[in-house]
Design an enzyme around this catalytic site. Sequence first.
Site, short mmCIF file in Angstrom:
data_model
loop_
_atom_site.label_atom_id
_atom_site.label_comp_id
_atom_site.label_asym_id
_atom_site.label_seq_id
_atom_site.Cartn_x
_atom_site.Cartn_y
_atom_site.Cartn_z
N LYS A 79 47.47 42.13 53.82
CA LYS A 79 47.24 42.03 52.37
C LYS A 79 47.11 43.43 51.78
O LYS A 79 46.47 44.31 52.38
CB LYS A 79 45.99 41.21 52.10
N SER A 154 43.66 34.79 46.10
CA SER A 154 44.49 35.95 45.84
C SER A 154 45.36 36.36 47.02
O SER A 154 46.23 37.22 46.89
CB SER A 154 43.60 37.12 45.44
N SER A 178 39.75 33.13 48.56
CA SER A 178 41.09 33.72 48.48
C SER A 178 41.91 33.66 49.76
O SER A 178 43.08 34.01 49.76
CB SER A 178 40.99 35.18 48.02
#
Length: 484
Positions: A79, A154, A178
């Site tokens: 990420k 996210s 997330s």
Amino acid sequence: MDISTMTATELGAAIKDGRTTAVEAVRQTLDAIEKKDKELHAFITVDAEGAMKSAAEVQKKIESGELTGPLAGVPIAIKDNICTKGLLTTCASHILDNFVPTYDAEVIIRLKKNGLVTVGKTNMDEFAMGSTTETSYFGPTRNPVNPAHVPGGSSGGSCAAVGSGEVSLALGSDTGGSIRQPSSYCGVTGMKPTYGVVSRYGLVAYGSSLDQIGPIARNVTDAAALLQVIAGSDSKDSTSAALKDYDFMSALKTDVSGLRIGIPSEYFGEGLEPEIGDAIRSAAEKLAKAGASVKEFHLDLIDYAIPAYYIIACAEASSNLERFDGVKYGLRAAAYDDLNDMYKKSRTEGFGPEVQRRIMLGSFVLSSGYYDAYYLKALRVKNLIRQSFSRAFADFDIILAPAAPTTAPELGKSLADPMKMYLSDIYTVSVNLCGLPGMTVPVGKDGMGLPIGMQIIGDCFSEKTVLRAAYTTERLLSEDGEGR
């Protein structure tokens, strides 16, 4: 050998046995990304040259016997809010779109030590603020099951990359769901460990008391193997916890005999799509037949979790994002009159609307006259919610819950109503407020073929219990042809 359908541990075993190599695994991964990512946009940066170089070095160490772990040589996606030395780390924001860290996050150090190969950085909601991966400066990611829908957020880029088969493993971060919510939307397995089990050093902070890095994988076995690699105490992170046992793979047993499972009735009321509730109750029934004790109960104060979470998270975000001012690194406005004007223009140009909204909200609740009325009250509510979960775990070993009230919504239908987007976190934020471990496993699909995920929540540092329940659920559903 085609690696596209292999799990990470299967691929690691094949590399170790000489049936394929780390170089070939990375080559096929890069080919898959090139083929699929034009539509999905799961990646912001793909480091093809660096990945191939690292794979060659790892392969030599595997052949010499220096690397023997189950994931040595396996490609992984990261990420884009986790710092990677020499590789762009943007947090999906314009204000950091030229930022290249000079150091690795602790989790990256651990990945390298165990021979995993980073192939690129995945898309995300800007600074992890969002639930759909649509607030990214670089554009939205699409759901691998149905590209007309969002992947969640996210960590949507990481979940989409795993769900599409571009990679078999990824790292995400979880501040209020997330990892768990996009794992549900994309039909993959994702885990938010207990706060402190994985070092936050090198994770660009959103809410420092809530953030936690965790694994995203195709199945529970791979998630446990990756957690075993990244977990551990770290002197560079003052909130890091030291455990006596990091052998998470040993928890992978099809055994729930005597396991006490609680189902909060508050999580199955108004707002939850019936198909999701039915899928979770069906999974609970299978666990009960396998020897677990399943009982519904009341979980107090859950209605206050969303407001408490957003007050605390935004307050911490407003403080953490002060460092992005156009002075030390990142974007600086091209034209300005003086220092204050430079600050204002750099931040106005660099931050997107959702990040600006949360900074303003956080600054408001921390301001004089409102600090006691909002922020301190939210902290007190947080403590009361933690006490509520403590009472629940006196009676139960794990809690089953939805990961989201709906399956993945269509692209463009969430951002128009921020409040609706915030409420989509209703089943996940309490886990972060209380520092608990939580894991999402696929338990079926809805009438449109979109994945449904079930959240398994444990008490602090009970990762092995959560993993055992998740593994058993996965096995039971696989036997019946359900789950994925």
